[in-house]
Design a protein around this motif. Sequence first.
Motif, PDB file in Angstrom:
ATOM      1  N   PRO A 217       0.811  -1.219   0.000  1.00 36.77           N
ATOM      2  CA  PRO A 217       0.000   0.000   0.000  1.00 36.77           C
ATOM      3  C   PRO A 217       0.843   1.266   0.000  1.00 36.77           C
ATOM      4  CG  PRO A 217      -0.920  -1.610   1.523  1.00 36.77           C
ATOM      5  CD  PRO A 217       0.407  -2.164   1.065  1.00 36.77           C
ATOM      6  N   ALA A 218       2.014   1.225   0.639  1.00 36.85           N
ATOM      7  CA  ALA A 218       2.890   2.404   0.656  1.00 36.85           C
ATOM      8  C   ALA A 218       3.365   2.753  -0.753  1.00 36.85           C
ATOM      9  CB  ALA A 218       4.090   2.157   1.569  1.00 36.85           C
ATOM     10  N   GLN A 219       3.642   1.751  -1.548  1.00 36.77           N
ATOM     11  CA  GLN A 219       4.058   1.998  -2.931  1.00 36.77           C
ATOM     12  C   GLN A 219       2.924   2.636  -3.733  1.00 36.77           C
ATOM     13  OE1 GLN A 219       4.905  -1.442  -5.532  1.00 36.77           O
ATOM     14  NE2 GLN A 219       6.832  -0.446  -6.064  1.00 36.77           N
ATOM     15  N   ILE A 220       1.712   2.176  -3.521  1.00 36.50           N
ATOM     16  CA  ILE A 220       0.558   2.771  -4.188  1.00 36.50           C
ATOM     17  C   ILE A 220       0.393   4.223  -3.746  1.00 36.50           C
ATOM     18  CG2 ILE A 220      -1.942   2.667  -4.477  1.00 36.50           C
ATOM     19  CD1 ILE A 220      -0.536   0.355  -5.842  1.00 36.50           C
ATOM     20  N   ALA A 221       0.513   4.478  -2.453  1.00 36.60           N
ATOM     21  CA  ALA A 221       0.335   5.829  -1.922  1.00 36.60           C
ATOM     22  C   ALA A 221       1.373   6.786  -2.498  1.00 36.60           C
ATOM     23  CB  ALA A 221       0.415   5.803  -0.395  1.00 36.60           C
ATOM     24  N   GLU A 222       2.613   6.344  -2.595  1.00 35.09           N
ATOM     25  CA  GLU A 222       3.668   7.190  -3.157  1.00 35.09           C
ATOM     26  C   GLU A 222       3.379   7.499  -4.621  1.00 35.09           C
ATOM     27  OE1 GLU A 222       6.918   9.525  -3.720  1.00 35.09           O
ATOM     28  OE2 GLU A 222       6.032   8.848  -1.830  1.00 35.09           O
ATOM     29  N   ALA A 223       2.918   6.495  -5.366  1.00 37.52           N
ATOM     30  CA  ALA A 223       2.571   6.714  -6.768  1.00 37.52           C
ATOM     31  C   ALA A 223       1.427   7.716  -6.899  1.00 37.52           C
ATOM     32  CB  ALA A 223       2.196   5.395  -7.425  1.00 37.52           C
ATOM     33  N   GLN A 224       0.434   7.608  -6.028  1.00 36.99           N
ATOM     34  CA  GLN A 224      -0.671   8.568  -6.044  1.00 36.99           C
ATOM     35  C   GLN A 224      -0.164   9.999  -5.896  1.00 36.99           C
ATOM     36  OE1 GLN A 224      -3.498   6.218  -3.154  1.00 36.99           O
ATOM     37  NE2 GLN A 224      -4.651   7.899  -4.059  1.00 36.99           N
ATOM     38  N   ARG A 225       0.740  10.216  -4.956  1.00 40.07           N
ATOM     39  CA  ARG A 225       1.277  11.557  -4.743  1.00 40.07           C
ATOM     40  C   ARG A 225       1.997  12.068  -5.985  1.00 40.07           C
ATOM     41  NH1 ARG A 225       2.062   9.527   0.537  1.00 40.07           N
ATOM     42  NH2 ARG A 225       4.134   8.747   0.022  1.00 40.07           N
ATOM     43  N   GLU A 226       2.781  11.190  -6.603  1.00 41.92           N
ATOM     44  CA  GLU A 226       3.511  11.588  -7.800  1.00 41.92           C
ATOM     45  C   GLU A 226       2.562  11.930  -8.940  1.00 41.92           C
ATOM     46  OE1 GLU A 226       6.921  11.960  -8.483  1.00 41.92           O
ATOM     47  OE2 GLU A 226       6.960  11.981  -6.301  1.00 41.92           O
ATOM     48  N   LEU A 227       1.545  11.124  -9.127  1.00 46.89           N
ATOM     49  CA  LEU A 227       0.662  11.290 -10.271  1.00 46.89           C
ATOM     50  C   LEU A 227      -0.232  12.513 -10.153  1.00 46.89           C
ATOM     51  CD1 LEU A 227      -0.257   7.558 -10.980  1.00 46.89           C
ATOM     52  CD2 LEU A 227       1.380   9.005 -12.202  1.00 46.89           C
ATOM     53  N   THR A 228      -0.595  12.899  -8.923  1.00 54.49           N
ATOM     54  CA  THR A 228      -1.406  14.111  -8.780  1.00 54.49           C
ATOM     55  C   THR A 228      -0.653  15.336  -9.269  1.00 54.49           C
ATOM     56  OG1 THR A 228      -0.672  14.435  -6.482  1.00 54.49           O
ATOM     57  CG2 THR A 228      -2.735  13.217  -6.824  1.00 54.49           C
ATOM     58  N   ARG A 229       0.663  15.280  -9.269  1.00 51.13           N
ATOM     59  CA  ARG A 229       1.471  16.430  -9.693  1.00 51.13           C
ATOM     60  C   ARG A 229       1.451  16.637 -11.201  1.00 51.13           C
ATOM     61  NH1 ARG A 229       6.193  14.411  -5.566  1.00 51.13           N
ATOM     62  NH2 ARG A 229       5.221  15.198  -3.653  1.00 51.13           N
ATOM     63  N   VAL A 230       0.982  15.637 -11.927  1.00 50.05           N
ATOM     64  CA  VAL A 230       0.920  15.760 -13.391  1.00 50.05           C
ATOM     65  C   VAL A 230      -0.510  15.610 -13.894  1.00 50.05           C
ATOM     66  CG1 VAL A 230       3.298  15.063 -13.816  1.00 50.05           C
ATOM     67  CG2 VAL A 230       1.528  13.310 -13.642  1.00 50.05           C
ATOM     68  N   GLY A 231      -1.477  15.746 -13.003  1.00 51.93           N
ATOM     69  CA  GLY A 231      -2.866  15.771 -13.446  1.00 51.93           C
ATOM     70  C   GLY A 231      -3.591  14.452 -13.469  1.00 51.93           C
ATOM     71  N   ILE A 232      -2.937  13.357 -13.040  1.00 55.20           N
ATOM     72  CA  ILE A 232      -3.631  12.069 -12.906  1.00 55.20           C
ATOM     73  C   ILE A 232      -4.066  11.996 -11.452  1.00 55.20           C
ATOM     74  CG2 ILE A 232      -3.466   9.563 -13.160  1.00 55.20           C
ATOM     75  CD1 ILE A 232      -1.271  10.008 -15.214  1.00 55.20           C
ATOM     76  N   ASP A 233      -5.258  12.531 -11.186  1.00 54.20           N
ATOM     77  CA  ASP A 233      -5.626  12.852  -9.814  1.00 54.20           C
ATOM     78  C   ASP A 233      -6.184  11.698  -8.996  1.00 54.20           C
ATOM     79  OD1 ASP A 233      -4.835  15.511 -10.062  1.00 54.20           O
ATOM     80  OD2 ASP A 233      -6.760  16.087 -10.924  1.00 54.20           O
ATOM     81  N   ARG A 234      -6.717  10.691  -9.633  1.00 57.25           N
ATOM     82  CA  ARG A 234      -7.363   9.652  -8.836  1.00 57.25           C
ATOM     83  C   ARG A 234      -7.318   8.314  -9.554  1.00 57.25           C
ATOM     84  NH1 ARG A 234      -7.912   8.394  -3.851  1.00 57.25           N
ATOM     85  NH2 ARG A 234      -9.638   6.981  -3.446  1.00 57.25           N
ATOM     86  N   PRO A 235      -6.543   7.327  -9.034  1.00 58.85           N
ATOM     87  CA  PRO A 235      -6.569   5.997  -9.644  1.00 58.85           C
ATOM     88  C   PRO A 235      -7.970   5.394  -9.550  1.00 58.85           C
ATOM     89  CG  PRO A 235      -4.738   6.220  -8.099  1.00 58.85           C
ATOM     90  CD  PRO A 235      -5.628   7.405  -7.890  1.00 58.85           C
ATOM     91  N   ALA A 236      -8.338   4.632 -10.568  1.00 61.72           N
ATOM     92  CA  ALA A 236      -9.651   3.988 -10.559  1.00 61.72           C
ATOM     93  C   ALA A 236      -9.709   2.878  -9.514  1.00 61.72           C
ATOM     94  CB  ALA A 236      -9.963   3.417 -11.944  1.00 61.72           C
ATOM     95  N   ALA A 237      -8.591   2.189  -9.310  1.00 60.84           N
ATOM     96  CA  ALA A 237      -8.538   1.075  -8.359  1.00 60.84           C
ATOM     97  C   ALA A 237      -7.083   0.711  -8.134  1.00 60.84           C
ATOM     98  CB  ALA A 237      -9.318  -0.128  -8.889  1.00 60.84           C
ATOM     99  N   ALA A 238      -6.842  -0.223  -7.207  1.00 58.86           N
ATOM    100  CA  ALA A 238      -5.475  -0.655  -6.913  1.00 58.86           C
ATOM    101  C   ALA A 238      -5.496  -2.045  -6.304  1.00 58.86           C
ATOM    102  CB  ALA A 238      -4.783   0.323  -5.966  1.00 58.86           C
TER     103      ALA A 238
END
Length: 357
Positions: A217-238
Amino acid sequence: MDEYLVLRAIATPGHTPHHTSYVLEEEGSPVAAFTGGSLLIGSVGRPDLVDPRLTEQLARAQHASVHRLAATLDDEVPVLPTHGFGSFCSSSQAEGDASTIGQERAGNDAFTLDVDDFVKRVLAGLENVPAYYTHMGPANAAGPGPVDLTPPEPADAAQIAERLAAGEWVVDLRSRVAFADGHVAGSFNFEGTGKLATYLAWLIPWGKPVTLLGDTPAQIAEAQRELTRVGIDRPAAAATGDPAAWVRQGERLAFFPRAGFSDLAAAHMRGEDVVVLDVRRDSERANGFIEGSVHIPLHELHGRVGDVPDGTVWVHCAGGMRAAIAASLLDAAGRQVVAVDDSFEAAADAGLSLTRS
């Protein structure tokens, strides 16, 4: 007398027409230069992101700006830009993560070249702009919205399969070694420790739903933070954990081999019919490439898989990360692929014939 700090604004147009840098002064002496996208480490901000018609004008302004910035600063003042090594906002790819005004005066083209030669070099070195930059301007102008970093909806094997069947992107954040050894067929490998945000945002069709797969889950959370910085604001699922749980009962994980340039040379020696695909940038290939190789830069590959000749594809970049992304794209398209996980410097040592464009 009490100590005091002053933040002094200095106009540094070039990266944009209205760019501003800031010098931090303590007791009247500069102690740090926050140079933003103007003076970078070994480089400067690229001048072509606002309007192509302004590119040369902004390049000239950039040269004047860094000289203006440095004119009142001592050599030991640290340079603290917003963009680091590898940023596509840089006019060239210079390495390093720390510098000073003195170091930049000694080695940065903006100081060592006159304005005409500087402009020629900057304009000649400009490469493709990541596709997602088109969306960044309007998003930044609109201002930040609320960021939702709560964990995405959990996805089981059936849901992952459904999302793939619907044409959504399923992105595996694990290492390229783990991905090659076993992954969900049709998923793409963008390592969480690599340039995830840059390359995923560049390649994915804008607005396409994305499901993230990771070790923890920590890896997913880190990816979420990175992706919000380029406009991919919300993963559909994980999904996280054992990859075997990401496929439905009776299905198997897909895999493909990894190799080095010595293995590729050996395949050539055996007379095997292989396709060598180079996914590096144009400037990298201009400095040398494997004779007979096909060139499709990574950012173009998703839309040009059909241009890759028939046969087993040995795909390489400069070090392995981009080759892993490319291999996953080709594997998802049903091609037989070998990911060359090796430094390009090893190609000549392996006996492969190199040439220059």
